[in-house]
Design a protein around this motif. Structure first.
Motif, PDB file in Angstrom:
ATOM      1  N   GLN A   4     -24.477  31.514 -58.180  1.00 14.41           N
ATOM      2  CA  GLN A   4     -25.799  31.110 -58.645  1.00 14.41           C
ATOM      3  C   GLN A   4     -26.653  32.332 -58.959  1.00 14.41           C
ATOM      4  O   GLN A   4     -26.373  33.435 -58.515  1.00 14.41           O
ATOM      5  N   PHE A   7     -27.633  35.741 -56.711  1.00 15.53           N
ATOM      6  CA  PHE A   7     -26.609  36.082 -55.715  1.00 15.53           C
ATOM      7  C   PHE A   7     -26.135  37.517 -55.945  1.00 15.53           C
ATOM      8  O   PHE A   7     -25.669  37.867 -57.020  1.00 15.53           O
ATOM      9  N   ASP A  69     -27.096  31.940 -49.578  1.00 13.91           N
ATOM     10  CA  ASP A  69     -26.922  30.610 -50.176  1.00 13.91           C
ATOM     11  C   ASP A  69     -25.474  30.355 -50.580  1.00 13.91           C
ATOM     12  O   ASP A  69     -25.182  29.827 -51.659  1.00 13.91           O
ATOM     13  N   CYS A  70     -24.555  30.733 -49.691  1.00 16.58           N
ATOM     14  CA  CYS A  70     -23.133  30.493 -49.923  1.00 16.58           C
ATOM     15  C   CYS A  70     -22.698  29.192 -49.241  1.00 16.58           C
ATOM     16  O   CYS A  70     -23.293  28.761 -48.248  1.00 16.58           O
ATOM     17  N   ASP A  93     -20.794  24.861 -56.951  1.00 16.81           N
ATOM     18  CA  ASP A  93     -22.026  25.403 -57.533  1.00 16.81           C
ATOM     19  C   ASP A  93     -22.532  26.647 -56.817  1.00 16.81           C
ATOM     20  O   ASP A  93     -23.557  27.208 -57.193  1.00 16.81           O
ATOM     21  N   ARG A  94     -21.813  27.076 -55.772  1.00 17.60           N
ATOM     22  CA  ARG A  94     -22.184  28.283 -55.019  1.00 17.60           C
ATOM     23  C   ARG A  94     -20.921  29.026 -54.603  1.00 17.60           C
ATOM     24  O   ARG A  94     -19.852  28.414 -54.523  1.00 17.60           O
ATOM     25  N   ARG A 552     -24.113  22.260 -46.952  1.00 17.90           N
ATOM     26  CA  ARG A 552     -23.798  23.688 -46.890  1.00 17.90           C
ATOM     27  C   ARG A 552     -22.338  23.928 -46.498  1.00 17.90           C
ATOM     28  O   ARG A 552     -21.704  24.867 -46.971  1.00 17.90           O
ATOM     29  N   LYS A 564     -25.508  21.126 -53.876  1.00 19.91           N
ATOM     30  CA  LYS A 564     -26.516  21.343 -52.841  1.00 19.91           C
ATOM     31  C   LYS A 564     -27.364  20.076 -52.658  1.00 19.91           C
ATOM     32  O   LYS A 564     -27.672  19.389 -53.628  1.00 19.91           O
TER      33      LYS A 564
END
Length: 567
Positions: A4, A7, A69-70, A93-94, A552, A564
């Motif tokens: 994302q 990052f 934000d992993c 998405d991550r 998560r 998310k």
């Protein structure tokens, strides 16, 4: 997998390396292969595989991953069969941080060995050995322990186990971290042990065993095992299965969490080791085994310890393609199995690169082919005579009653027979049953020209189901090379492996199988994580969303959203 905006890969890697050391942060495809693909199913890409060396390092890695934000995937021994602790595909998405807990192998014996505290990497094999001097056993002592499975993996993934009296792995006593609704990381101590207040203090004291007997709370409202299962399994006229993955009564915090929280420790009950003997039963009639099962669950004063089923085809495939596993465990014991799997996986990785997939399996098969038969003569004789095989472990004080029943029953019936095993036969019978579990994979990998893949189902039939032998429609049967049926017969839990012909769509075949199971009132999966193979049923999905409101951890499990906040 998509990184994302915002990052910073290089910075995140540096932080992870600072916490655990460079050698314990893997990013190269060849190095991460063992961790990012399932034993039987599932594979995907990861940003990094990180192996913390302490509980505090595990917490620090988690802090870094959440701040970056992993997605976090927790993995213990990676012995699951449904891809439940590996990534699946490349549509996340991550970035994914896969945290391997193999280095965190502590086991602490408490309460006069009636309970244990297990850290994330503790294996069933290790736990079994530590309890042996106390005359106690863990929840599971056969099957999973043969392939190096972890204790926490069993609890988190609804592992059923083969031991009839103990039921699914379950506890209400756990220490775990979650990301709450506000996106904040929090450590929750429901272990029932006073370890302080801050995460640093709690995790450090726990790992050191820095607590006294008076710090251990005895809460009658929170248990360390499933105390209702013995009653449930005996209800032989009930129109529902005895145990299955999505049963709401067995979903509690870490239990059945499937990696939707980060577990640091569980506290579990242990069980008295009971002297026993093994009966081996063969028959050509499903009605015979149904009658035996109903007798054992209703007329016997104590439940049998174990009751394992093998169909003749599974017996044959296991005898040939599980022979190397059987002999390895015979010679080296279960503790060496994980290292052997890791070495084989590394070799297979290079062979696959060079276009020689399956070569190592073919060599192992060639070597074992020329070795003498590893199975007892009486078992092999029964294989020739009977289609259905049942291995029963019975407590010593009940052996005479079971012997009388079987003698009288088969005196009147000509369809089957039985014998009481000596110690060597009994041990080998159960070891063969669990060698069968990996035999389909070995068959596939040595017949790549004719096999498309394996459809592996893990099902729980209704407790009152007398028609437990499956009959497939001809159009499905024609697409299958071999059908392997085996399982925990007393609990009516079956493993069904279908080796399907080249050109057949395994996923389409599996979905057709699900429809047949729905018609039979079966539940699936029975005792494994839904992984990325099965669809999480409403109760299970609700459990996941409650534990992980921001989505998560281990995202996409059970065909749920990979996005998310569950978008």
């Amino acid at each position: 997998m998509h990184a994302q905006a915002g990052f910073n890969a290089q910075d995140t890697l540096k932080q992870l390396q600072h916490v655990v050391g460079k050698t314990h942060v893997l990013t190269d495809d060849q190095d991460t292969r063992l961790y990012r693909q399932g034993r039987r199913y599932g594979a995907g890409e990861v940003f990094a595989v990180v192996s913390p060396g302490s509980l505090l390092e595990q917490w620090r890695v988690l802090e870094i991953a959440v701040a970056a934000d992993c997605i976090v995937i927790m993995q213990a021994a990676n012995t699951g069969l449904t891809g439940g602790s590996t990534p699946f595909g490349d549509d996340y998405d991550r970035p994914i941080v896969l945290m391997s807990t193999r280095r965190l192998q502590g086991v602490q014996v408490i309460n006069d060995a009636k309970q244990v505290v297990c850290l994330p990497g503790a294996t069933l094999d290790t736990l079994e050995k530590q309890l042996a001097p106390h005359g106690r056993e863990p929840h599971s002592v056969i099957g999973s322990s043969c392939i190096g499975a972890s204790v926490l993996g069993g609890v988190c993934n609804n592992s059923g186990g083969a031991l009839v009296r103990r039921g699914p792995a379950y506890t209400e006593l756990a220490l775990y971290a979650r990301v709450n609704e506000q996106g904040q990381l929090e450590l929750i101590n429901h272990l029932g042990i006073d370890l302080g207040h801050s995460p640093e203090e709690i995790l450090t004291r726990l790992e050191r065993g820095d607590y006294q007997a008076q710090d251990i709370q005895q809460d009658e409202h929170r248990c360390g095992s499933d105390r209702h299962y013995q009653h449930d399994v005996c209800q032989v006229d009930a129109d529902t299965p005895a145990r299955f993955n999505a049963n709401p009564s067995r979903l509690f915090e870490a239990s059945g969490s499937a990696g939707k929280v980060c577990v640091f420790a569980v506290r579990l009950d242990t069980f008295e080791k009971i002297p026993s003997q093994v009966f081996y039963v063969g028959t050509n009639s499903q009605e015979d085994l149904t009658a035996i099962r109903r007798f054992l669950l209703t007329d016997l004063p104590r439940l049998p310890i174990a009751g394992e089923y093998i169909h003749r085809v599974a017996y044959d495939i296991g005898a040939k393609y599980g022979k190397d596993s059987f002999l390895f465990i015979e010679k080296f014991g279960t503790a060496k199995v994980p290292a052997a799997f890791a070495m084989k996986d590394k070799v297979d990785g290079y062979l696959n690169k060079w276009g020689m997939r399956g070569l190592s399996d073919k060599i192992l098969q060639l070597v074992t082919k020329f070795l003498p038969s590893h199975l007892p003569k009486r078992m092999n004789d029964f294989r020739d005579l009977y289609e259905h095989h049942l291995i029963l472990r019975i407590e010593n004080q009940d052996v005479e009653q079971v012997n009388r029943f079987l003698k009288q029953y088969f005196g009147a019936m000509q369809s089957g027979h039985y014998f009481l095993c000596d110690e060597d036969e009994g041990r080998k019978a159960f070891l063969h049953r669990f060698a069968v579990a990996g035999a389909a994979i070995r068959y596939r990998d040595t017949h790549l020209d004719e096999v498309e893949d394996i459809v592996a189902l893990d099902i729980a039939l209704r407790r009152n189901d007398r028609e437990w032998v499956e009959t497939l429609p001809a159009e499905m049967d024609d697409k299958i090379i071999h059908k392997l049926y085996y399982g925990h017969f007393i609990c009516h839990v079956f493993h069904q492996d279908y080796i399907v012909k080249k050109g057949v769509d395994p996923l389409k075949m599996e979905h057709a199988m699900w429809k047949l199971l729905d018609q039979r009132g079966a539940e699936y999966p029975a005792e494994h994580n839904v992984g990325h193979l099965y669809v999480a049923k409403p109760a299970l999905k609700q459990h996941y969303q409650h534990l992980d409101p921001t989505n998560r951890f281990n995202v996409g499990i059970g065909h749920t959203s990979k996005r998310k906040y569950w978008q």
